[in-house]
Design an enzyme around this catalytic site. Sequence first.
Site, short mmCIF file in Angstrom:
data_model
loop_
_atom_site.label_atom_id
_atom_site.label_comp_id
_atom_site.label_asym_id
_atom_site.label_seq_id
_atom_site.Cartn_x
_atom_site.Cartn_y
_atom_site.Cartn_z
N HIS A 40 0.85 -1.18 0.00
CA HIS A 40 0.00 0.00 0.00
C HIS A 40 0.89 1.23 0.00
O HIS A 40 2.11 1.14 0.18
CB HIS A 40 -0.94 0.01 1.21
N HIS A 97 -1.97 2.49 17.67
CA HIS A 97 -2.07 2.80 16.25
C HIS A 97 -0.68 2.82 15.62
O HIS A 97 0.30 2.38 16.23
CB HIS A 97 -2.82 4.12 16.03
#
Length: 386
Positions: A62, A308
């Site tokens: 990605h 995260h």
Amino acid sequence: MFHLTLRNIRLAAHADNKEDAIQQVADVLTTAGYVSKEYVDGMLERETQSSTYLGNGIAIPHGTHATRGNVLHTGVQVMQFPDGVDWGNNQTAYIVIGIAAKSDEHLKLLHQLLPILSDENRASQMAKTTSADELYRLLMNPQPPYLLEASTITLDIDTRDLTTLQALNLAHLQKTGSVNTAFIADILARSPIHLGQGIWLSDSSQGSLRNAVAIARPKASFSINTDNLDEKPVSLLITIAYADDQLHSLLTNLYNLIQQGKGEQLQRAQDHAAIITLLTTKAAQQAASQAKNTLTADFILPNEHGLHTRPSALLVNTIKQFSSRITIIHLDGDTIPVDGRKLMLVAGLGIKRGDRIRFTASGPDAKEALDAIKNLINNNLGEDIA
């Protein structure tokens, strides 16, 4: 998980190298209208920052933060490379999932993929299938190949009776809808088998509605007289319901533990998560064989926004400073251990503030590694705490 249809899946692709595979998946993302053609530059740049190879033949290339502006719509494209693609570091990718995401939406996909990464049989099927429908089912089906969870494990039972352990296991399997009365009757008609080191096994395919495993462990080991009048120790009873052959890897791990004389690892495991780890991962087998250099530590995540990408990167970079193998388990999640050196896997655990995390370090500097992790967490992984 991202919306996926059969149109997003391409079988039997071929690539000469990793860059070629990434270019191909970028091309289909562009053709599908998810990204502009410049997005591929970010996908290639991402690989130089951190490998997107997850394990079990799966990679998820990605873009970078800088190329998020090239994302037109969130989406994925799945490409199968049956001959494999060299992804570096002796890793071969067979399933390449190109991701177009404007933020950290890909973390949801990572979390969805975690069960596949611990299921070699399922990953192998994905690599070899010639049916897009089957690949879709294997990728999207959230059900694990077998049921083994906290609700099917009972520890520290105050009993000296093998029949009591058996009854507990049968009750759990029946309560989870894994077996019917035919299974119970067949199990009760035969005595469990002593595998060695106090570990007993009872199993049947009759009346098995799905693959499931129940485990009962007494508070203290005891001995019983067998049919041939020999005394055998009882430290653990495993009851297995077979619906198909997808329990092979779990049984292999179990037998390897016993053959290596490491059955006591199951008997001394501190909780259900540790038992699941021992029975379901090769990494756990490697750690068990190095038990004298293996340490564990549990922590509660203090970070307001969870683990995260940014704190995950800091944690991974800290772990990479040590030679010991370090795995991470989200105790309030799927209890699937992941490699602490792989940023994509760590960020994909979905750990939230207040969740429990277990680190297992195996190697010569295990203590130093866990001390560094403790210090990092005590300092809120570099973030301010509200």
